[in-house]
Design a protein around this motif. Structure first.
Motif, PDB file in Angstrom:
ATOM      1  N   ALA A   1      28.241  37.340 -26.912  1.00 40.16           N
ATOM      2  CA  ALA A   1      29.525  37.647 -27.541  1.00 40.16           C
ATOM      3  C   ALA A   1      29.485  39.003 -28.239  1.00 40.16           C
ATOM      4  CB  ALA A   1      29.883  36.544 -28.534  1.00 40.16           C
ATOM      5  N   GLU A   2      28.345  39.318 -28.874  1.00 41.52           N
ATOM      6  CA  GLU A   2      28.215  40.626 -29.524  1.00 41.52           C
ATOM      7  C   GLU A   2      28.271  41.748 -28.494  1.00 41.52           C
ATOM      8  OE1 GLU A   2      27.941  43.345 -32.547  1.00 41.52           O
ATOM      9  OE2 GLU A   2      28.342  41.185 -32.620  1.00 41.52           O
ATOM     10  N   ARG A   3      27.611  41.548 -27.356  1.00 43.31           N
ATOM     11  CA  ARG A   3      27.671  42.570 -26.304  1.00 43.31           C
ATOM     12  C   ARG A   3      29.100  42.744 -25.795  1.00 43.31           C
ATOM     13  NH1 ARG A   3      22.869  39.911 -24.675  1.00 43.31           N
ATOM     14  NH2 ARG A   3      24.013  38.778 -23.052  1.00 43.31           N
ATOM     15  N   LEU A   4      29.811  41.635 -25.652  1.00 42.17           N
ATOM     16  CA  LEU A   4      31.194  41.737 -25.198  1.00 42.17           C
ATOM     17  C   LEU A   4      32.051  42.450 -26.231  1.00 42.17           C
ATOM     18  CD1 LEU A   4      31.726  38.203 -23.600  1.00 42.17           C
ATOM     19  CD2 LEU A   4      31.425  40.390 -22.413  1.00 42.17           C
TER      20      LEU A   4
ATOM     21  N   LEU B   1      19.156  24.114 -28.394  1.00 43.12           N
ATOM     22  CA  LEU B   1      20.506  24.437 -28.874  1.00 43.12           C
ATOM     23  C   LEU B   1      20.507  25.734 -29.665  1.00 43.12           C
ATOM     24  CD1 LEU B   1      21.731  20.892 -29.970  1.00 43.12           C
ATOM     25  CD2 LEU B   1      22.413  22.172 -27.935  1.00 43.12           C
ATOM     26  N   THR B   2      19.472  25.940 -30.480  1.00 41.69           N
ATOM     27  CA  THR B   2      19.379  27.196 -31.239  1.00 41.69           C
ATOM     28  C   THR B   2      19.258  28.393 -30.297  1.00 41.69           C
ATOM     29  OG1 THR B   2      18.323  26.016 -33.069  1.00 41.69           O
ATOM     30  CG2 THR B   2      18.074  28.412 -33.003  1.00 41.69           C
ATOM     31  N   ARG B   3      18.454  28.233 -29.246  1.00 44.47           N
ATOM     32  CA  ARG B   3      18.305  29.318 -28.277  1.00 44.47           C
ATOM     33  C   ARG B   3      19.628  29.601 -27.568  1.00 44.47           C
ATOM     34  NH1 ARG B   3      17.545  29.862 -23.006  1.00 44.47           N
ATOM     35  NH2 ARG B   3      17.567  27.596 -22.692  1.00 44.47           N
ATOM     36  N   LEU B   4      20.334  28.535 -27.177  1.00 46.84           N
ATOM     37  CA  LEU B   4      21.626  28.729 -26.515  1.00 46.84           C
ATOM     38  C   LEU B   4      22.635  29.376 -27.452  1.00 46.84           C
ATOM     39  CD1 LEU B   4      21.931  25.351 -24.557  1.00 46.84           C
ATOM     40  CD2 LEU B   4      21.311  27.596 -23.646  1.00 46.84           C
ATOM     41  N   ILE B   5      22.602  28.959 -28.732  1.00 47.50           N
ATOM     42  CA  ILE B   5      23.518  29.577 -29.697  1.00 47.50           C
ATOM     43  C   ILE B   5      23.207  31.063 -29.856  1.00 47.50           C
ATOM     44  CG2 ILE B   5      24.131  29.619 -32.135  1.00 47.50           C
ATOM     45  CD1 ILE B   5      23.808  26.574 -32.137  1.00 47.50           C
ATOM     46  N   GLU B   6      21.906  31.395 -29.962  1.00 45.73           N
ATOM     47  CA  GLU B   6      21.521  32.797 -30.096  1.00 45.73           C
ATOM     48  C   GLU B   6      21.930  33.596 -28.859  1.00 45.73           C
ATOM     49  OE1 GLU B   6      17.384  32.730 -30.851  1.00 45.73           O
ATOM     50  OE2 GLU B   6      17.577  32.086 -32.948  1.00 45.73           O
TER      51      GLU B   6
END
Length: 267
Positions: free
Chosen positions: A201-204, A190-195
């Motif tokens: 999202a940051e790239r977008l 879950l942590t990996r998916l969140i990251e």
């Protein structure tokens, strides 16, 4: 007493005579004394009561006297009592003993045990060993390589049953470890998916900001180009007007120059 014996003799006079063993224990004597006392105390009731033979008294005091006597009429043999060994524990009807931990570790350190089965679950391990010199079997439960419990059995079936029970115990003990490992892996996933989601999202956001900045730049550039185009168009119109004026002046000059030249006729 004489009347009872006379009645017994009369009852036996009609059949073949046989030798009967009469019990002379204290219970039979007490029964005979009680019956005699009753007859002396109440003669009327004794006359109407049915006669009770010595055999009846014997059967009442010793219910299994006839079965206890052997067929040949001799004395009944008495079986010899033997000491019964008491096992500390039983497993499925087979004897299993608690082994001495120090003795077991000494055998293991001396490499005198043969490993038959091993089950490992996280920090818990169950092992089934065979000791050839004594034809014995050991089942040991370790936690973090430290001996926790050891059992000793005389046959492989009992040792196998003990092994399966300890295996189930180790599995139950390791349920928390298994759940903890699963939760750690799930939380890491879950942590990996969140990251990854946050990075995407940051790239977008960066792309959107770049697009917005580029659109603003293009819009400003278009405004500047349109302004310059308007200026150039005005300059072109002014130049075109000036050129037209110059062409007219030149034409007038040419005409004026042509008037001063004499006209010659051709031959």
């Amino acid at each position: 007493m004489k009347s009872i014996l006379n009645r017994r003799s009369a009852a036996l006079s009609g059949g073949p005579s046989r030798l009967l063993a009469v019990a002379h224990d204290a219970a039979a004597q007490r029964a005979l004394s009680r019956d005699a006392a009753t007859a002396d105390a109440d003669p009327a009731n004794a006359a109407h009561a049915p006669a009770e033979s010595v055999v009846d008294i014997e059967s009442r005091t010793e219910p299994s006297a006839s079965a206890a006597m052997p067929a040949d009429g001799g004395p009944r043999p008495v079986s010899t009592l033997h000491a019964v060994p008491v096992m500390p524990a039983h497993l499925n009807g087979r004897p299993v003993q608690i082994a001495d931990g120090a003795a077991f570790e000494a055998l293991a350190a001396g490499e005198e045990l043969m490993t038959f089965r091993v089950y490992r679950c996280f920090a818990y391990s169950v092992s089934l060993f065979f000791h050839p010199p004594t034809l014995g079997y050991y089942v040991a439960l370790h936690q973090e390589s430290i001996l926790w419990r050891a059992l000793k059995a005389n046959d492989l079936d009992a040792a196998g049953s003990a092994f399966h029970l300890m295996q189930e115990q180790a599995t139950r003990l390791a349920d928390g470890e298994a759940r903890r490992a699963q939760l750690i892996a799930q939380n890491a996933e879950l942590t990996r998916l969140i990251e990854e989601s946050e990075a995407q999202a940051e790239r977008l956001r960066v792309d959107l900001q770049r697009h917005a900045d580029q659109e603003q730049t293009v819009t400003g550039r278009q405004h500047q180009v349109r302004k310059e185009v308007a200026q150039l168009e005005a300059q072109r119109i002014a130049a075109q007007a000036q050129l037209n004026k110059a062409h007219r002046s030149l034409h007038q000059l040419k005409v004026a120059t042509s008037e001063g030249v004499p006209h010659l006729r051709g031959r």
